[in-house]
Design an enzyme around this catalytic site. Structure first.
Site, short mmCIF file in Angstrom:
data_model
loop_
_atom_site.label_atom_id
_atom_site.label_comp_id
_atom_site.label_asym_id
_atom_site.label_seq_id
_atom_site.Cartn_x
_atom_site.Cartn_y
_atom_site.Cartn_z
N CYS A 290 0.81 -1.22 0.00
CA CYS A 290 0.00 0.00 0.00
C CYS A 290 0.84 1.27 0.00
O CYS A 290 0.29 2.38 -0.07
CB CYS A 290 -0.93 -0.01 1.20
SG CYS A 290 -1.87 -1.55 1.33
N HIS B 176 -2.56 8.25 5.97
CA HIS B 176 -2.77 6.90 5.46
C HIS B 176 -4.11 6.37 5.99
O HIS B 176 -4.93 5.88 5.22
CB HIS B 176 -1.62 6.00 5.87
CG HIS B 176 -1.70 4.61 5.34
ND1 HIS B 176 -1.74 4.33 4.00
CD2 HIS B 176 -1.75 3.40 5.98
CE1 HIS B 176 -1.81 3.01 3.82
NE2 HIS B 176 -1.83 2.44 5.01
N GLU C 231 -0.08 5.78 13.41
CA GLU C 231 0.22 6.93 12.56
C GLU C 231 0.06 8.23 13.33
O GLU C 231 0.90 9.14 13.20
CB GLU C 231 -0.69 6.93 11.34
CG GLU C 231 -0.41 8.08 10.38
CD GLU C 231 -1.26 8.04 9.13
OE1 GLU C 231 -0.97 8.81 8.18
OE2 GLU C 231 -2.23 7.25 9.08
N LYS D 176 -9.53 7.75 2.45
CA LYS D 176 -10.05 6.38 2.41
C LYS D 176 -11.42 6.26 3.06
O LYS D 176 -12.10 5.26 2.85
CB LYS D 176 -9.06 5.43 3.08
CG LYS D 176 -7.73 5.28 2.35
CD LYS D 176 -6.80 4.32 3.08
CE LYS D 176 -5.46 4.20 2.38
NZ LYS D 176 -4.63 5.41 2.57
N HIS E 210 -9.69 1.68 0.52
CA HIS E 210 -8.22 1.57 0.46
C HIS E 210 -7.82 0.94 -0.87
O HIS E 210 -8.00 -0.26 -1.09
CB HIS E 210 -7.75 0.72 1.63
CG HIS E 210 -6.26 0.67 1.79
ND1 HIS E 210 -5.39 1.30 0.92
CD2 HIS E 210 -5.48 0.08 2.74
CE1 HIS E 210 -4.15 1.07 1.32
NE2 HIS E 210 -4.18 0.35 2.42
N PHE F 203 1.96 -3.33 3.97
CA PHE F 203 2.35 -4.61 4.56
C PHE F 203 3.84 -4.83 4.32
O PHE F 203 4.37 -4.53 3.25
CB PHE F 203 1.56 -5.75 3.90
CG PHE F 203 0.16 -5.93 4.45
CD1 PHE F 203 -0.39 -5.06 5.38
CD2 PHE F 203 -0.62 -6.99 4.01
CE1 PHE F 203 -1.67 -5.24 5.87
CE2 PHE F 203 -1.91 -7.19 4.49
CZ PHE F 203 -2.44 -6.32 5.41
#
Length: 488
Positions: free
Chosen positions: A239, A379, A390, A410, A415, A474
């Site tokens: 991502c 994010h 975050e 998002k 996402h 990831f």
């Protein structure tokens, strides 16, 4: 950091377990603690020893701290001259941002495949996508959606930058590169190939199985379609992919490898394999009865992210080249950074240290101080661990967040995995150019740790000075890019 030694260039310093240092020349050096000289270092017989004598040198040798400096060389300054996307709100940038400003949710029930037996039956799925005018019919039927989205977004970005075919044919195409990444590649093409193998045997596998599955094909097909012969490859960092591509593309321009880079991310994971795989990871929200409210970053009742898709592409160009051709300059890319958590395959570091270091490095690369930043496109996927990690990282870097506004794209489009950073970069740039921030929708019960203004539920007017856009993936991949209004 104690006992760091600074020396003239080519001094050949050797550190030995942090205790003794050696030098190949006979110069005197100074031992530093942070930015202050602690005591002189004497070199004898190739080894360095410290002494308390001659402390008067301390005042003379203390280094000065200078403010961050932005790039001034027009060959290395990088501007955005075009943008293109494919999204749940269509392919037009102004429509896309208008929907975001209005707080519209693009999350709908999945109808691309039979999902009735799946524990998650909704997504940020693109409906009624058309590649008319961009891809011929035969290729359009063969291509994985990921590459269809890439070609349309890339071509629309080039058109937006006044770089249509007739213009490109007059330019040096060796100086124009393509760097569009994907986290998962052609997952439908791959799944279909495996299904053909299992059901009918290897002789029934299409010859397009491998080419349309591998992650580099977006950049390759866009280059083949346009004739661009500069740097060309793909980055796949889950991502975080699109931001990695922006960072690498910018560095190609700064090094002089290219004048223009077409950069971004593309993804089409809404398939039985993609959705099923993320269900197995236990990463997705299961709010099937209320999909429009499923993506709720920073809300106490969030239960996972909503899978999305699309493509977002920027035309990144050296300021010198853009001015020479009279391009319309939309905004400026100031810098970026990439780091790794080195912690866990899917979970972020709880203290956010990998992210905070990435933000700091991005600001250093951009030549701006934390105090100059007043907007963060986060994010913020709507996962239990990721959202707060975050926020912890942001609060570490920005000691005073009273002037900062932070939102989550998002919450409305889901996402988009490898495409997320591309779509969010466009949202960030539109915030810069319009002076309006889109809301973070579905904010009902905010986590108490989130003390930054998240633009809850309703858009806000805000003059952006410096913006950062965060993307994490990831594997612990962190990426941050920095944008600002263009000022000659």
């Amino acid at each position: 950091m104690a006992g760091t030694a600074f020396a003239p260039s080519s001094s050949g310093l050797i550190f030995n377990q942090g205790k003794e240092l050696s030098a190949r020349n006979g110069s005197s050096l100074f031992q530093y603690n942070g930015l202050k000289v602690v005591h002189p270092i004497q070199v004898k017989n190739g080894f360095i020893s410290t002494s308390a004598k001659s402390r008067r040198i301390k005042a003379m040798a203390a280094p000065t701290v200078s403010a961050p400096k932005r790039e001034t060389d027009p060959k290395k300054r990088i501007v955005i001259t075009g943008m293109g996307l494919v999204s749940v709100f269509g392919n037009d940038i102004d429509t896309f941002y208008s929907k975001l400003l209005d707080g519209v949710s693009g999350i709908t029930p999945i109808d691309r495949f039979a999902a009735s037996e799946y524990s998650v039956r909704f997504a940020g799925q693109i409906h009624d996508f058309s590649s008319s005018g961009y891809i011929d019919g035969k290729n359009d039927r063969r291509l994985d959606d990921s590459w269809r989205y890439c070609l349309v977004a890339g071509r629309r970005a080039l058109d937006d930058a006044s770089l249509g075919k007739e213009v490109l044919d007059t330019m040096d195409k060796m100086r124009i590169g393509v760097l569009v990444g994907s986290g998962m590649g052609g997952i439908s093409a791959f799944s279909n190939g495996v299904e053909a193998l299992v059901r009918k045997g290897y002789k029934k596998i299409t010859p397009f199985f491998i080419p349309y599955s591998i992650t580099n094909m977006g950049s390759a097909l866009l280059a083949i379609d346009t004739g661009l012969m500069g740097p060309n490859y793909s980055i796949s960092t889950a991502c975080a992919t699109a931001n990695y591509c922006f960072f690498a593309a910018a560095n190609h321009i700064r090094r002089g490898d290219a004048d223009i880079m077409v950069a971004g991310g593309t993804e089409a994971p809404i398939s039985p394999t993609g959705v099923g795989g993320f269900i197995a990871c236990r990463a997705l929200s299961q709010r099937n009865n209320d999909p429009e409210k499923a993506s709720r970053p920073w809300d106490k009742n969030r239960d996972g992210f909503v899978i999305g898709e699309g493509a977002g592409v920027l035309i990144m160009e050296s300021l010198e080249h853009a001015m020479e051709r009279g391009a319309n300059i939309i905004a400026e890319y100031l810098g970026g950074a990439v780091t790794c958590d080195a912690h866990h395959m899917t979970d972020p570091r709880p203290d956010g240290s990998g992210v905070s270091s990435c933000i700091i490095k991005s600001l250093e690369d951009a030549g701006v101080s934390p105090e100059e930043v007043n907007y963060v496109n986060a994010h913020a996927t709507s996962t239990l661990a990721g959202d707060l990690a975050e926020v912890n990282a942001i609060k570490k870097v920005f000691k005073d967040t009273s002037e900062i506004k932070m939102n989550a794209t998002k919450s409305m489009i889901g996402h988009g995995l490898g495409a997320a950073g591309g779509l969010e970069a466009i949202a960030t740039i539109k915030a810069i150019t319009t002076g309006w921030l889109h809301p973070t929708i579905n904010q009902y019960d905010l986590e108490p740790e989130v003390t930054i203004d998240t633009v809850p539920n309703v858009k806000k007017q805000h003059e952006v000075n410096i913006a950062i856009s965060n993307s994490f993936g990831f594997g612990g991949h962190n990426s941050v890019v920095v944008f600002a209004p263009f000022k000659p």
